[in-house]
Design a protein around this motif. Sequence first.
Motif, PDB file in Angstrom:
ATOM      1  N   ARG A  73       0.865   2.799   7.865  1.00 46.55           N
ATOM      2  CA  ARG A  73       2.002   1.614   7.733  1.00 46.55           C
ATOM      3  C   ARG A  73       1.130   0.290   7.707  1.00 46.55           C
ATOM      4  O   ARG A  73      -0.165   0.324   8.356  1.00 46.55           O
ATOM      5  CB  ARG A  73       2.864   1.574   8.808  1.00 46.55           C
ATOM      6  CG  ARG A  73       3.806   2.725   8.725  1.00 46.55           C
ATOM      7  CD  ARG A  73       4.809   2.673   7.683  1.00 46.55           C
ATOM      8  NE  ARG A  73       5.536   1.655   7.505  1.00 46.55           N
ATOM      9  CZ  ARG A  73       6.613   1.326   6.700  1.00 46.55           C
ATOM     10  NH1 ARG A  73       7.141   2.530   5.885  1.00 46.55           N
ATOM     11  NH2 ARG A  73       7.333   0.571   6.406  1.00 46.55           N
TER      12      ARG A  73
ATOM     13  N   THR B  67       9.245  -2.136  -1.861  1.00 49.14           N
ATOM     14  CA  THR B  67       9.349  -3.151  -0.794  1.00 49.14           C
ATOM     15  C   THR B  67      10.034  -4.263  -1.363  1.00 49.14           C
ATOM     16  O   THR B  67       9.158  -5.284  -1.855  1.00 49.14           O
ATOM     17  CB  THR B  67       7.906  -3.479  -0.129  1.00 49.14           C
ATOM     18  OG1 THR B  67       7.381  -2.248   0.311  1.00 49.14           O
ATOM     19  CG2 THR B  67       8.129  -4.556   0.899  1.00 49.14           C
TER      20      THR B  67
ATOM     21  N   ASN C 114      10.105  -4.806   4.778  1.00 48.87           N
ATOM     22  CA  ASN C 114       9.083  -4.162   5.650  1.00 48.87           C
ATOM     23  C   ASN C 114       8.432  -5.311   6.651  1.00 48.87           C
ATOM     24  O   ASN C 114       7.897  -6.394   5.965  1.00 48.87           O
ATOM     25  CB  ASN C 114       8.029  -3.568   4.934  1.00 48.87           C
ATOM     26  CG  ASN C 114       8.315  -2.281   4.304  1.00 48.87           C
ATOM     27  OD1 ASN C 114       9.178  -1.591   4.891  1.00 48.87           O
ATOM     28  ND2 ASN C 114       7.768  -1.442   3.247  1.00 48.87           N
TER      29      ASN C 114
ATOM     30  N   SER D 292       7.201   4.346  -5.775  1.00 46.98           N
ATOM     31  CA  SER D 292       6.610   3.223  -5.164  1.00 46.98           C
ATOM     32  C   SER D 292       5.299   3.139  -5.553  1.00 46.98           C
ATOM     33  O   SER D 292       4.417   4.214  -5.624  1.00 46.98           O
ATOM     34  CB  SER D 292       6.802   3.195  -3.796  1.00 46.98           C
ATOM     35  OG  SER D 292       6.242   4.196  -2.864  1.00 46.98           O
TER      36      SER D 292
ATOM     37  N   ARG E 239       0.968  -1.257   0.026  1.00 48.80           N
ATOM     38  CA  ARG E 239       0.210  -0.032   0.029  1.00 48.80           C
ATOM     39  C   ARG E 239       1.067   1.235   0.130  1.00 48.80           C
ATOM     40  O   ARG E 239       1.924   1.298   0.573  1.00 48.80           O
ATOM     41  CB  ARG E 239      -0.846  -0.195   1.332  1.00 48.80           C
ATOM     42  CG  ARG E 239      -1.998   0.880   1.316  1.00 48.80           C
ATOM     43  CD  ARG E 239      -3.105   0.472   2.478  1.00 48.80           C
ATOM     44  NE  ARG E 239      -2.258   0.947   3.601  1.00 48.80           N
ATOM     45  CZ  ARG E 239      -2.770   0.529   4.819  1.00 48.80           C
ATOM     46  NH1 ARG E 239      -3.844  -0.700   4.909  1.00 48.80           N
ATOM     47  NH2 ARG E 239      -2.400   0.707   5.871  1.00 48.80           N
ATOM     48  N   LYS E 240       0.533   2.412  -0.631  1.00 48.10           N
ATOM     49  CA  LYS E 240       1.406   3.435  -0.631  1.00 48.10           C
ATOM     50  C   LYS E 240       1.035   4.515   0.567  1.00 48.10           C
ATOM     51  O   LYS E 240       0.059   4.602   1.170  1.00 48.10           O
ATOM     52  CB  LYS E 240       0.796   4.391  -1.639  1.00 48.10           C
ATOM     53  CG  LYS E 240       1.647   5.730  -1.799  1.00 48.10           C
ATOM     54  CD  LYS E 240       2.795   5.313  -2.662  1.00 48.10           C
ATOM     55  CE  LYS E 240       3.699   6.670  -3.168  1.00 48.10           C
ATOM     56  NZ  LYS E 240       5.008   6.515  -3.483  1.00 48.10           N
ATOM     57  N   CYS E 241       2.111   4.683   1.385  1.00 51.26           N
ATOM     58  CA  CYS E 241       1.835   5.381   2.611  1.00 51.26           C
ATOM     59  C   CYS E 241       1.801   6.562   2.384  1.00 51.26           C
ATOM     60  O   CYS E 241       2.341   7.395   1.460  1.00 51.26           O
ATOM     61  CB  CYS E 241       3.418   5.065   3.486  1.00 51.26           C
ATOM     62  SG  CYS E 241       3.964   3.295   3.801  1.00 51.26           S
TER      63      CYS E 241
ATOM     64  N   PHE F 131       8.622   8.485  -2.456  1.00 49.65           N
ATOM     65  CA  PHE F 131       9.556   7.468  -3.317  1.00 49.65           C
ATOM     66  C   PHE F 131       8.911   7.054  -4.565  1.00 49.65           C
ATOM     67  O   PHE F 131       7.531   7.017  -4.823  1.00 49.65           O
ATOM     68  CB  PHE F 131       9.964   6.156  -2.490  1.00 49.65           C
ATOM     69  CG  PHE F 131      10.779   6.515  -1.204  1.00 49.65           C
ATOM     70  CD1 PHE F 131      11.850   7.806  -1.151  1.00 49.65           C
ATOM     71  CD2 PHE F 131      10.657   6.074  -0.186  1.00 49.65           C
ATOM     72  CE1 PHE F 131      12.315   8.190  -0.194  1.00 49.65           C
ATOM     73  CE2 PHE F 131      11.322   6.132   1.055  1.00 49.65           C
ATOM     74  CZ  PHE F 131      12.048   7.188   1.009  1.00 49.65           C
TER      75      PHE F 131
ATOM     76  N   TYR G 281       2.766   9.454   3.155  1.00 56.87           N
ATOM     77  CA  TYR G 281       3.979  10.514   3.351  1.00 56.87           C
ATOM     78  C   TYR G 281       4.905  10.177   2.279  1.00 56.87           C
ATOM     79  O   TYR G 281       6.086  11.040   2.254  1.00 56.87           O
ATOM     80  CB  TYR G 281       4.458  10.492   4.757  1.00 56.87           C
ATOM     81  CG  TYR G 281       5.234   9.048   5.030  1.00 56.87           C
ATOM     82  CD1 TYR G 281       6.422   8.884   4.687  1.00 56.87           C
ATOM     83  CD2 TYR G 281       4.281   8.341   5.779  1.00 56.87           C
ATOM     84  CE1 TYR G 281       6.946   7.480   4.905  1.00 56.87           C
ATOM     85  CE2 TYR G 281       4.856   6.990   6.121  1.00 56.87           C
ATOM     86  CZ  TYR G 281       6.011   6.651   5.566  1.00 56.87           C
ATOM     87  OH  TYR G 281       6.632   5.528   6.033  1.00 56.87           O
ATOM     88  N   CYS G 282       4.831   9.201   1.438  1.00 59.55           N
ATOM     89  CA  CYS G 282       5.722   8.732   0.820  1.00 59.55           C
ATOM     90  C   CYS G 282       6.140   9.270  -0.701  1.00 59.55           C
ATOM     91  O   CYS G 282       5.237   9.295  -1.363  1.00 59.55           O
ATOM     92  CB  CYS G 282       5.639   7.189   0.751  1.00 59.55           C
ATOM     93  SG  CYS G 282       6.832   6.364  -0.560  1.00 59.55           S
TER      94      CYS G 282
HETATM   95  S1  SF4 Z   1       8.366   2.902  -0.121  1.00 61.24           S
HETATM   96 FE1  SF4 Z   1       8.203   2.680   2.060  1.00 61.24          FE
HETATM   97  S2  SF4 Z   1       7.353   4.618   2.692  1.00 61.24           S
HETATM   98 FE2  SF4 Z   1       6.967   4.314   0.407  1.00 61.24          FE
HETATM   99  S3  SF4 Z   1       4.966   3.359   0.285  1.00 61.24           S
HETATM  100 FE3  SF4 Z   1       6.462   1.922   0.392  1.00 61.24          FE
HETATM  101  S4  SF4 Z   1       6.418   1.141   2.519  1.00 61.24           S
HETATM  102 FE4  SF4 Z   1       5.440   3.126   2.486  1.00 61.24          FE
END
Ligand code: SF4
Length: 391
Positions: free
Chosen positions: A151, A81, A114, A40, A31-33, A38, A35-36
């Motif tokens: 998270r 991840t 993770n 992802s 799942r997309k956090c 990156f 605050y992220c």
């Molecule tokens: S890279 Fe890390 S912070 Fe970003 S969505 Fe994935 S688990 Fe969350």
Amino acid sequence: MTPIALERPGAVKLAALPPLALYVHIPWCVRKCPYCDFNSHERTGALPEKEYLASLFRDIENHLPAVWGRRIVSIFIGGGTPSLFSPESIDALLSGVRARLQVAPEAEITLEANPGTVEAARFRGFRGAGVNRISLGIQSFDDRMLSALGRIHSAAEARRAIDAALASFDNVNLDLMYALPGQTAAMAQADLQQAICAGVPHLCAYQLTIEPNTVFYSRPPELPEHDAAADMQLAAEEALGAAGYEHYETSAFARPGRRCRHNLNYWEFGDYLGIGAGAHGKISFPDRVTRHERAKQPRDYMDKGTCVDKDIPPAELPFEFMLNALRLAEGFDVQLFAERTGLPLTVIQNELNEGEKRGLLIRDWKRIRPTERGQRFLNELLEEFLVYRRR
Ligand code: SF4
């Protein structure tokens, strides 16, 4: 007053090439956090592990001419991840890397994992594949904080993941975050104490910041005030120092001899081949330093494998070097600047003088390093070198 450089950068001349590392980006998460920022992407259905590996190998092969004959000193499998990939895929990945590149026998090989995606058998599988260091994204041991961060794991899962990681690896890093929504100084300390009790050799403590293009950016949570966050950072430094960790980089703490070799190579402005969706690379040649950037969307990366390569203009090299090297508490050897940028140190003489005058850095005949104030106000210090880049 705008400082005047004594010398402007001309041709880049590198006497020797820097150490070369490999970064592998696995771009999926459960799942997309919120605050992220990156690169992802939320997993939808089964991951195309085989197809992605084939794209990674093609990516290496496309860049072989640029790194021919050079040894890989460390590998970092990050994301995303990466622990969502099966141990068999990580095994195939590392075998494929070794078949194409010369990997040093003592190379540090890190995999990001993770809690919530790993258990003991999976860690044993990663170990068997050749991974020798695990970096666990714990963030907090408080269920309220974990839920505020979106998270997927609980505090109990975080503790189980640490035990499982330590059963297979002696080299484990924990990532923690502070200045979280609703977090008090006591809560941040409690998180830290649990991390210290885990007995791992390496810890990273990051302040939560709100970045553009994130859910938190459009719907910001209430965060601790700036001063409260700064106090949490200070308290973390004190507690980790008292527990025997060296604060060697802005956010990184290690027991003696356990610094992250892969990240040290970035901070010392070493080279890295970055493969995978959205991965960046930096490769030096005797007369130039280049950057590489791949397509961000996993599908685009797998279908087209496009990569944009460009030379870093010599005028930008001093800032790029400082952006990395001034993160190190011990700074850098004066020789390193010329070794890595191919430019004489005299090109930034004025900026160094100014930084010293403002009490942000200190230097002698051997080293240049940020003062305590320079470490705390790193952006101010870097501004000096940014001015240089803009001139
Ligand atoms: S890279 Fe890390 S912070 Fe970003 S969505 Fe994935 S688990 Fe969350």
